[in-house]
Design an enzyme around this catalytic site. Structure first.
Site, short mmCIF file in Angstrom:
data_model
loop_
_atom_site.label_atom_id
_atom_site.label_comp_id
_atom_site.label_asym_id
_atom_site.label_seq_id
_atom_site.Cartn_x
_atom_site.Cartn_y
_atom_site.Cartn_z
N HIS A 92 -2.29 70.81 27.55
CA HIS A 92 -2.77 69.74 28.41
C HIS A 92 -2.86 70.23 29.85
CE1 HIS A 92 1.13 67.71 30.11
NE2 HIS A 92 1.26 69.01 30.08
N CYS A 117 1.21 72.04 36.93
CA CYS A 117 0.65 71.25 35.81
C CYS A 117 -0.85 71.01 35.98
CB CYS A 117 1.38 69.92 35.68
SG CYS A 117 3.13 70.12 35.35
N HIS A 158 -1.97 74.38 30.20
CA HIS A 158 -0.75 75.02 29.71
C HIS A 158 -0.33 74.18 28.50
CE1 HIS A 158 0.61 71.74 32.27
NE2 HIS A 158 1.74 71.75 31.58
N HIS A 203 2.93 72.66 25.48
CA HIS A 203 4.31 72.30 25.16
C HIS A 203 4.51 72.18 23.65
CE1 HIS A 203 5.28 71.43 29.34
NE2 HIS A 203 4.22 70.67 29.44
N ASP A 235 -1.44 67.74 16.98
CA ASP A 235 -0.87 69.06 16.75
C ASP A 235 -1.93 70.16 16.88
OD1 ASP A 235 1.16 70.90 16.17
OD2 ASP A 235 0.58 70.96 14.06
N HIS A 236 -1.62 71.18 17.68
CA HIS A 236 -2.53 72.30 17.93
C HIS A 236 -3.85 71.82 18.53
CE1 HIS A 236 0.46 74.54 15.71
NE2 HIS A 236 -0.14 75.66 16.03
N GLU A 238 8.95 66.35 26.23
CA GLU A 238 7.93 67.31 26.64
C GLU A 238 8.54 68.71 26.68
OE1 GLU A 238 4.43 66.59 29.65
OE2 GLU A 238 6.18 67.32 30.74
#
Lengths: 137, 137, 137, 137, 137, 137
Positions: free
Chosen positions: F15, F34, F40, F42, F80-81, F125
């Protein structure tokens, strides 16, 4: 007296696994969800091990403040909140797999830490998957 | 380039420690609460380490999806939600101690994973006790 | 001054989920692997919360040594290394599900701890599943 | 059959890092906050590894109850809720750094555990820093 | 939109539990090992919860960099690598029990964080014991 | 009998935090690292709490297999991913901050789970930052 110390660090980064020499179909078949063209990301956790002599005057094997600073400069400043594929030229020609990142971090630290210390790096991509370099055998 | 990867898995099982050649008194003296005839159980956590060459085309040492599948077939399907003493014939003549389970899992994985990879297994019976095979020295 | 304290404990037990009033087929359909007739088991982790006044002379809300002893007597001695279905009569007519065990532990502690303290119990069956009683809303 | 087992323990202690042969300025420069004359403290976590043969009659490498008792007597009774500098004469002439504590614990356990077992100790001073002895290389 | 955020921090400190108005015998009987006159210590872990409105322009409830800085100034600079009894005047007349430290941290943060945010603090003295303030009921 | 259960899940995503109505300078000043235009990522960890009545026939508050499936369909398959900014239209006009993701997950689950159950979501996060929705007060 010789011992081994370990220090943790962490960084958050985006990446994508892809081989430019392959078709999209093969990339998707091999890398699955990790091939998403828009990237995904991880909270990477890092263990850095140093083996060497303990200084009898301090009881320290290596000054932890100095080690922390080396890890900040070589690893966190380079990778934290970055896109490993786009922001880090070292992954232009190789995949930023956990294996390759782990070895690259080893090399970065090896260049900064005196040769009388042995180094080992363990990189956690998730809490379920990690890589160790140099190899255990 | 050679490195080591590690993958976690887990399974929940019941077991009992008992030596059929001993009296009840000796069994209770040696195994204590672990000798309870009605069994007790654990959430076993498993670390599987593979050491080998990294494939330069993928950056993978071993495909994690394939490794996960091997662990499901060889370990989880065999032991998860099972009674190790009653449901698993391999513990008919040896105790399902953490040591013996760890070695058995090593053998099961060794049969499935190509010999060019070295394997190490660490089995956690509780968060305070674990076993590593092959031995560290 | 009123606050809340929390103390951890743990126990390892075997159990099986089964409803005697149902057919084997229905039991297997509803409880799946948890219905294995030979039992399976868990490392249960327990959080006990007490809310009450802090004693100004000690700075303690409740003596932790005393709380530890109450948990040993009421929970660990009763459940550790036991088969909940066979060794614990309280689960003769109700299933030893995490929900029912959590409420039973609440009742056991409620009987031992002075009513001026509020109690909350959180029981972890695995690191992924837990139950809280009384309910949050 | 030879394997390695690991058992966790913990103790809470106060300490201060200081070299009596140095000026206050040098002590403060080298040890920083760890030189606070009034001490600070840690929750030390300890991993004890034993490598040896598994007893075929029990499936045990070493009786965990006995190992726990040895750790209580040699480590916890000596260090738990103690000031390492003031209460423990072994740190009169050497600093109670994590490195030195780890080696001292190794020696204490080495004296109590039969020589046919190899021993390794890992001491965590915080969740981010740890020491291993004997060294990894 | 209203939600709750939580941020972790930690500090390492020495302390001793003692009531000056009591005899040495009573102090030892009540506080046990925690009464050691030479102090012991802990790695304290801190959870700070803020409840309030999410800023629609940022998606933030509170800037985490600012919250981190407030925790550094109010908690870490004050308590990290300190002896709570000797270095921190707030514990001259009250015991530095986990309960009292937790409430004091709440008050320190309450003074720095705007009243439109509700605050909750959870302080872990060890991984087995923690305190929550304000109380849960 | 009413209680609360909790189930963990996780997903890995990329994100970036950015407000299109602001200048680049303001975005960088407010969101710092950010705001990296290349994203980047998480490892997000998710806790889902359900409060409701326990079924006396099963001892279950909610079937965990069904809950797991709902979380897979509503959360993991969606996030996810993935790149939350590019792949997930719900973050086209709002920032994929942890706060906003947490509330969105609550809404997704609220639509799938019967109204007689109360829901609470906690989204991690990183291991140091988390969000809870609905708010604690």
């Amino acid at each position: 007296m010789r011992a081994t110390i370990c220090r943790w660090a962490h960084f958050n980064a985006a990446h994508r696994l892809h081989n430019d020499n392959w078709s999209d179909e093969k990339n998707k078949a091999v890398f699955g969800k990790c091939n998403n063209p828009n990237y995904h990301g991880h909270n990477y956790e890092l263990e850095v091990y140093l083996t060497g002599e303990i200084d009898p005057e301090t009881g320290y094997l290596f000054d932890l403040g100095e080690l922390k600073q080396i890890i900040v400069e070589e690893v966190e400043d380079r990778y934290d909140h970055k896109n490993l594929n786009l922001d880090c030229p070292e992954y232009k020609d190789i995949n930023p797999s956990a294996e390759n990142i782990c070895i690259k971090i080893y090399e970065l630290l090896r260049n900064r830490i005196d040769a009388r210390y042995d180094i080992k790096v363990r990189l956690w991509e998730t809490s379920r998957n990690s890589v160790i370099y140099p190899p255990e055998s």
